[in-house]
Design an enzyme around this catalytic site. Structure first.
Site, PDB file in Angstrom:
ATOM      1  N   GLU A  33       0.820  -1.218   0.000  1.00  0.00           N
ATOM      2  CA  GLU A  33       0.000   0.000   0.000  1.00  0.00           C
ATOM      3  C   GLU A  33       0.856   1.272   0.000  1.00  0.00           C
ATOM      4  OE1 GLU A  33      -2.895  -0.290   3.115  1.00  0.00           O
ATOM      5  OE2 GLU A  33      -3.801  -2.104   2.294  1.00  0.00           O
ATOM      6  N   GLU A 104      -6.216  -8.556  -0.169  1.00  0.00           N
ATOM      7  CA  GLU A 104      -6.703  -8.434   1.213  1.00  0.00           C
ATOM      8  C   GLU A 104      -8.198  -8.134   1.197  1.00  0.00           C
ATOM      9  OE1 GLU A 104      -4.666  -5.743   3.829  1.00  0.00           O
ATOM     10  OE2 GLU A 104      -2.672  -6.452   3.244  1.00  0.00           O
TER      11      GLU A 104
END
Length: 558
Positions: A33, A104
């Site tokens: 991220e 995720e």
């Protein structure tokens, strides 16, 4: 970073773990991220992304690499989605030769002290998985987390509770949480029925109404699979698809592995519900079961680490302890009854003492760590000792420029009837950690190194010790610390994590009451339980509980 990544890759290669070697690893991730913080680094951000991708690919693992939440992941690195609704939010692969993957799928979310657990229904998870497969041509969904866990010791991040993703399909203790587990099992059984068809062709979309769609996978072989989507969150609808009628509950997807028969609908839960229950097995409700040791409050003269400025907490403790003592002394010409101590802290927690007397305690909260503690003090004529115990509750774990974060005491002012004395720039002495930590009095052997006394009145900064037998059976075990305040607990020298029961949610309940004690930590008898209590908890009401789940029920629990 290259050295670390290379070391890990070589470890995997040495054990033959990559799929290219016949092992189980089919995908590797580099970075995580980074796009969330990339803008903060300006023109240095994009070159770093390119460097990280090239470095990883150059290690030649024989399996693909991905970057999560990195829309511009350089070829051949796959850009992947993280989140709750990737079927709606994912921009899609940035190259036609990359698969659409969801790395995720958050089954809950991490929880911090003072906040409630994030609850996500089985229906919502199933809907968004099916939508990702249909709308985004998704071929890989990874659940984060599928099995909850425990942040033992001091491993939890900033303000994070010790329990982690306990609301996952398999909870913190490894128990099945229904109906999540069963509903997702049925979802993937339905997907598996048409997986060959899904993987062989791209879907076509057909409109079935204002908020209804059909995604059809139809190959040359005649195989056909369909996902019928109702995006309307308010009502069920009946749609026409290939000359047949199908009722779609609100916000749901029906999976038709043969384009005819509904094998699964995301909103129809057939799995029965269960409930987790706790049963007290061991009580510590007699004073003679406990011994205590009061942590020593250091004074300036006893410290060896000195500075004429207030040191930053994390850079001073180097993560060997949550605790850092700031000590100084001031001279007073006459006794002063009406003074006020004002301490500005950058976080996370502060306990203030003057001449060994507790003045007050205060703490910040997640993403708002700073606070100012003020307390009335009485100053003696002559020397007065100021002792401030700063405590962290985990370290910052995300965001840009983590090396610039600061915690700990920032300024100290004493206001008496005559003037405000800024003692920030006096000489300060420091002690990293607690005496009990240094002596390791939580361990089986070193617990004998100090003189424990009988249980007395509850005072801040107190160590408590007891022993207990392991509960019978095989059910998971947890400590019920609902009567305590804040601190850390050890069983047979193993830290089961920080606890902070006194930090309540807006509803007035603790964010976490039960703390997991793996049976692997236990022996049949004489298990040593040690707690360090920062506040004024009551150890007499602690219990050792067993954890289990009820038999499934069709009744939906609210």
């Amino acid at each position: 970073m290259q050295n670390f990544t290379t070391k890990i890759v070589n470890l995997m290669k040495s054990e033959g773990l990559y799929a290219s070697q016949g092992g189980p690893i089919i995908l590797s991730q580099i970075e995580n991220e980074y796009q969330n913080v990339e803008k903060a680094f300006g023109e240095d951000g994009p070159p770093y992304v390119s460097w990280a991708a090239e470095m990883a690919v150059g290690l030649q693992t024989g399996v693909p690499w991905c970057m999560c939440k990195q829309d511009d992941a350089p070829d051949p690195v796959i850009n992947a989605c993280n989140g709750l609704r990737c079927g709606e939010t994912f921009t899609g692969p940035n190259s036609p030769n990359k698969p659409s993957i969801w790395t995720e799928n958050w089954t809950s979310f991490y929880q911090v002290y003072g906040q409630n657990a994030t609850l996500r229904s089985a229906e919502d998870m199933a809907y968004h998985v099916a939508l990702f497969i249909a709308r985004k041509n998704g071929t890989f969904i990874n659940y984060y987390m599928y099995h909850g866990g425990t942040n033992f010791g001091r491993t939890a991040a900033e303000y994070m509770i010790t329990s982690y993703y306990d609301q996952a399909p398999l909870d913190e203790y490894g128990l099945i949480r229904q109906p999540k587990w069963g509903h997702l099992k049925e979802l993937h059984e339905a997907v598996k029925l048409c997986s060959e068809t899904i993987l062989s062709v791209f879907p076509s979309m057909q409109s079935l109404g204002e908020q209804q769609e059909a995604y059809v996978f139809s190959g040359d072989s005649g195989a056909c699979a369909a996902f019928l989507v109702n995006m309307d969150n308010t009502k069920s609808v009946v749609v026409q698809f290939q000359n047949s009628s199908y009722e779609l509950p609100r916000k749901s997807i029906s999976i038709l592995p043969d384009c005819k028969t509904v094998a699964f609908n995301t909103a129809k839960v057939s799995t029965q519900f269960n409930t987790r229950i706790t049963i007290p097995a061991i009580k510590f409700d007699a004073a003679e079961k406990w011994e205590q040791f009061e942590e020593v409050i250091p004074q300036f003269d006893a410290t060896t680490l000195r500075s004429d400025v207030l040191l930053e907490h994390m850079n001073t403790t180097k993560d060997v302890s949550d605790y850092l003592w700031y000590t100084s002394s001031i001279q007073q010409d006459s006794m002063e009854q009406q003074s006020t101590l004002s301490v500005k802290s950058l976080g996370h927690v502060l306990h203030a003492f003057v001449n060994g007397e507790h003045v007050g305690s205060l703490h910040g909260r997640f993403r708002n760590t700073a606070f100012t503690l003020e307390g009335a003090v009485s100053l003696n004529e002559g020397t007065n000792n100021i002792s401030l115990l700063s405590a962290t509750v985990g370290l910052p774990d995300s965001g840009s420029f983590l090396e610039r974060r600061a915690l700990g005491v920032e300024s100290v002012i004493i206001q008496d009837s005559k003037e405000a004395k800024n003692i920030t720039n006096l000489s300060w002495g420091y002690q990293v950690g607690l005496l009990g930590e240094k002596l390791q009095i939580y361990s089986l052997e070193e617990s004998k190194s100090v003189n424990w006394s009988s249980l007395g009145s509850s005072q801040p900064l107190t160590w408590y010790k007891s022993v207990f037998d392991a509960p019978k059976g095989d059910d998971p075990v947890a400590l019920n610390l609902g009567s305590m305040g804040k601190g850390e607990a050890w069983v047979n020298g193993q830290s089961i994590g920080r606890y902070w029961v006194s930090f309540r949610t807006l509803a007035g309940i603790p964010s976490q009451t039960w703390y997991h004690v793996p049976r692997s930590f236990l022996q049949p008898g004489d298990n040593l339980l040690v707690l360090f209590e920062e506040e004024t908890g009551n150890p007499l009401d602690i219990t050792v509980d067993t954890i289990s789940v009820t038999k499934p029920s069709l009744r939906k629990l609210v």
